[in-house]
Design a protein around this motif. Sequence first.
Motif, PDB file in Angstrom:
ATOM      1  N   SER A 219      41.020  54.206  33.047  1.00  0.00           N
ATOM      2  CA  SER A 219      39.603  54.186  32.644  1.00  0.00           C
ATOM      3  C   SER A 219      38.641  54.186  33.814  1.00  0.00           C
ATOM      4  N   ASP A 220      37.485  54.835  33.600  1.00  0.00           N
ATOM      5  CA  ASP A 220      36.396  54.719  34.576  1.00  0.00           C
ATOM      6  C   ASP A 220      35.727  53.356  34.377  1.00  0.00           C
ATOM      7  N   ALA A 221      34.674  53.083  35.164  1.00  0.00           N
ATOM      8  CA  ALA A 221      34.055  51.746  35.148  1.00  0.00           C
ATOM      9  C   ALA A 221      33.589  51.359  33.740  1.00  0.00           C
ATOM     10  N   GLU A 222      32.966  52.307  33.041  1.00  0.00           N
ATOM     11  CA  GLU A 222      32.452  52.023  31.695  1.00  0.00           C
ATOM     12  C   GLU A 222      33.607  51.748  30.725  1.00  0.00           C
ATOM     13  N   GLY A 223      34.623  52.591  30.811  1.00  0.00           N
ATOM     14  CA  GLY A 223      35.795  52.423  29.942  1.00  0.00           C
ATOM     15  C   GLY A 223      36.519  51.115  30.209  1.00  0.00           C
ATOM     16  N   PHE A 224      36.496  50.693  31.480  1.00  0.00           N
ATOM     17  CA  PHE A 224      37.182  49.444  31.849  1.00  0.00           C
ATOM     18  C   PHE A 224      36.456  48.237  31.236  1.00  0.00           C
ATOM     19  N   ILE A 225      35.124  48.264  31.263  1.00  0.00           N
ATOM     20  CA  ILE A 225      34.355  47.170  30.638  1.00  0.00           C
ATOM     21  C   ILE A 225      34.675  47.113  29.144  1.00  0.00           C
ATOM     22  N   GLU A 226      34.741  48.291  28.529  1.00  0.00           N
ATOM     23  CA  GLU A 226      35.049  48.370  27.095  1.00  0.00           C
ATOM     24  C   GLU A 226      36.438  47.770  26.814  1.00  0.00           C
ATOM     25  N   LEU A 227      37.417  48.173  27.629  1.00  0.00           N
ATOM     26  CA  LEU A 227      38.794  47.675  27.421  1.00  0.00           C
ATOM     27  C   LEU A 227      38.909  46.182  27.680  1.00  0.00           C
ATOM     28  N   SER A 228      38.100  45.670  28.614  1.00  0.00           N
ATOM     29  CA  SER A 228      38.218  44.253  28.966  1.00  0.00           C
ATOM     30  C   SER A 228      37.732  43.356  27.824  1.00  0.00           C
ATOM     31  N   ARG A 229      37.109  43.955  26.807  1.00  0.00           N
ATOM     32  CA  ARG A 229      36.766  43.186  25.591  1.00  0.00           C
ATOM     33  C   ARG A 229      38.015  42.657  24.901  1.00  0.00           C
ATOM     34  N   THR A 230      39.170  43.320  25.181  1.00  0.00           N
ATOM     35  CA  THR A 230      40.412  42.888  24.519  1.00  0.00           C
ATOM     36  C   THR A 230      40.996  41.632  25.170  1.00  0.00           C
ATOM     37  N   VAL A 231      40.456  41.261  26.364  1.00  0.00           N
ATOM     38  CA  VAL A 231      41.082  40.163  27.120  1.00  0.00           C
ATOM     39  C   VAL A 231      40.466  38.816  26.717  1.00  0.00           C
ATOM     40  N   ASP A 233      39.253  34.905  26.769  1.00  0.00           N
ATOM     41  CA  ASP A 233      38.528  34.077  27.723  1.00  0.00           C
ATOM     42  C   ASP A 233      39.488  33.528  28.777  1.00  0.00           C
ATOM     43  N   GLY A 234      39.136  33.700  30.039  1.00  0.00           N
ATOM     44  CA  GLY A 234      39.987  33.155  31.107  1.00  0.00           C
ATOM     45  C   GLY A 234      41.148  34.052  31.487  1.00  0.00           C
ATOM     46  N   GLY A 235      41.262  35.216  30.843  1.00  0.00           N
ATOM     47  CA  GLY A 235      42.386  36.124  31.103  1.00  0.00           C
ATOM     48  C   GLY A 235      42.162  36.976  32.352  1.00  0.00           C
ATOM     49  N   VAL A 236      43.087  37.928  32.553  1.00  0.00           N
ATOM     50  CA  VAL A 236      43.100  38.740  33.775  1.00  0.00           C
ATOM     51  C   VAL A 236      42.911  40.217  33.417  1.00  0.00           C
ATOM     52  N   ALA A 237      42.038  40.912  34.158  1.00  0.00           N
ATOM     53  CA  ALA A 237      41.818  42.346  33.928  1.00  0.00           C
ATOM     54  C   ALA A 237      41.905  43.087  35.261  1.00  0.00           C
ATOM     55  N   VAL A 238      42.829  44.032  35.357  1.00  0.00           N
ATOM     56  CA  VAL A 238      43.101  44.712  36.629  1.00  0.00           C
ATOM     57  C   VAL A 238      42.947  46.220  36.459  1.00  0.00           C
ATOM     58  N   SER A 239      42.249  46.851  37.398  1.00  0.00           N
ATOM     59  CA  SER A 239      42.192  48.315  37.427  1.00  0.00           C
ATOM     60  C   SER A 239      43.002  48.833  38.607  1.00  0.00           C
ATOM     61  N   LEU A 240      43.734  49.925  38.373  1.00  0.00           N
ATOM     62  CA  LEU A 240      44.464  50.548  39.482  1.00  0.00           C
ATOM     63  C   LEU A 240      43.652  51.648  40.137  1.00  0.00           C
ATOM     64  N   ILE A 241      42.517  51.996  39.537  1.00  0.00           N
ATOM     65  CA  ILE A 241      41.770  53.134  40.085  1.00  0.00           C
ATOM     66  C   ILE A 241      40.328  52.759  40.446  1.00  0.00           C
ATOM     67  N   GLY A 242      40.160  51.491  40.830  1.00  0.00           N
ATOM     68  CA  GLY A 242      38.873  51.062  41.384  1.00  0.00           C
ATOM     69  C   GLY A 242      37.760  50.906  40.369  1.00  0.00           C
ATOM     70  N   SER A 243      38.079  50.699  39.093  1.00  0.00           N
ATOM     71  CA  SER A 243      37.032  50.632  38.065  1.00  0.00           C
ATOM     72  C   SER A 243      36.554  49.222  37.746  1.00  0.00           C
ATOM     73  N   ALA A 244      37.183  48.203  38.361  1.00  0.00           N
ATOM     74  CA  ALA A 244      36.812  46.816  38.037  1.00  0.00           C
ATOM     75  C   ALA A 244      35.599  46.380  38.856  1.00  0.00           C
ATOM     76  N   ASP A 245      34.636  45.754  38.193  1.00  0.00           N
ATOM     77  CA  ASP A 245      33.466  45.185  38.866  1.00  0.00           C
ATOM     78  C   ASP A 245      33.577  43.664  38.747  1.00  0.00           C
ATOM     79  N   ALA A 246      33.853  43.018  39.866  1.00  0.00           N
ATOM     80  CA  ALA A 246      34.136  41.575  39.857  1.00  0.00           C
ATOM     81  C   ALA A 246      32.990  40.778  39.239  1.00  0.00           C
ATOM     82  N   ASP A 247      31.730  41.180  39.505  1.00  0.00           N
ATOM     83  CA  ASP A 247      30.587  40.430  38.970  1.00  0.00           C
ATOM     84  C   ASP A 247      30.549  40.487  37.443  1.00  0.00           C
ATOM     85  N   VAL A 248      30.763  41.702  36.916  1.00  0.00           N
ATOM     86  CA  VAL A 248      30.755  41.869  35.450  1.00  0.00           C
ATOM     87  C   VAL A 248      31.875  41.036  34.829  1.00  0.00           C
ATOM     88  N   LEU A 249      33.044  41.054  35.465  1.00  0.00           N
ATOM     89  CA  LEU A 249      34.191  40.317  34.918  1.00  0.00           C
ATOM     90  C   LEU A 249      33.943  38.807  34.955  1.00  0.00           C
TER      91      LEU A 249
END
Length: 313
Positions: A219-231, A233-249
Amino acid sequence: MRAVAVNAFGEEPQLMELPEPEPGPGEVLVRLAAAGLNPVDWKLADGLFGDAVKASFPLVMGSDGAGEVVAVGSGVRRFTAGDPVFGQFQRPERGGGSYAEFAVAEEAALAPAARSVTYATSAAVPTAGMTAYNLVEEARISEGRRVLITGATGGVGTFLTQLAAGRGAEVIATARPAKAELMRTLGAAATVDHTAGPVAEQVLAAHPDGVDVLIDMTSDAEGFIELSRTVRDGGVAVSLIGSADADVLTEQNLRGFNFVNRPSPQLLEILAGYLDAGRLTVLVGREVSLEEAPEALGASRTGRAQGKTVVAI
Ligand SMILES: NC(=O)c1ccc[n+]([C@@H]2O[C@H](COP(=O)([O-])OP(=O)(O)OC[C@H]3O[C@@H](n4cnc5c(N)ncnc54)[C@H](OP(=O)(O)O)[C@@H]3O)[C@@H](O)[C@H]2O)c1
């Protein structure tokens, strides 16, 4: 020697006749029997890493490879001529690369090859296998954790599914219907068809309490935020292609990061041990010749490669 290389970033890789490399201090010269293809190979050729990578041209493609040691440079302790080895060969500043009859690697980038599998199988493992192993460690995937993996049918994903399930995690893997059964065989508890609609919605419909860990490779950055809705509270979300924004997470109360692989000879040895113990299935989807390697890189660019592609040399 024959090698697949580029003369500049952005060029299509092509088969060339190049001088055989020579091992310097701490280096090992290997006669390659097989090279393993990874998406990073064409990303490098396309110049996608910009100024972060200094390269010398012609730049031979390919990181992963397996074969026999031909000669060693001064100071090399772990290998001698004739040893079967596997590992990572890409050193852009030195001109590459494993898609060649001979390649030089740092001693620390190699390990003894597994004895019970072919060179083609060993060549398919280094980058994707070490990535999967490090992901399991860094995302703290363990017994009872529910883990969503997107891109699960690819090189990294098929290893990660096995390693995560092997630690007792409940793996939800993205897969087209034709691959669902295969992913279950590798240890996935459930699959989600990423071609049938938004993955987040499907996962939350089946698991309203969400997942503990998200490993996302697609996923791109937008898609990653969307997918992280599945995680959860307190869980872990990792991107392999640089799409994670630590502040948003952090705002979402998740621990998240952009994964960067940290290879080591110890990890290669662990993976070779798994291969010999029959604990790791390697899905070689396609075996091609050096002549066919440029076309295979093009197929990987589409993101639709099935299983690992190996270049037989
Ligand atoms: N950060 C790091 O250190 C690091 C390390 C290793 C790899 N990577 C990156 O991680 C990515 C995966 O690497 P890989 O070697 O596993 O690639 P790969 O072998 O080419 O696999 C790609 C897989 O992704 C699936 N896929 C494509 N689009 C999808 C989507 N929208 N949803 C779900 N699945 C999808 C494909 O299946 P279908 O064709 O069936 O869709 C295919 O099986 C690459 O971008 C690679 O560069 C990063």
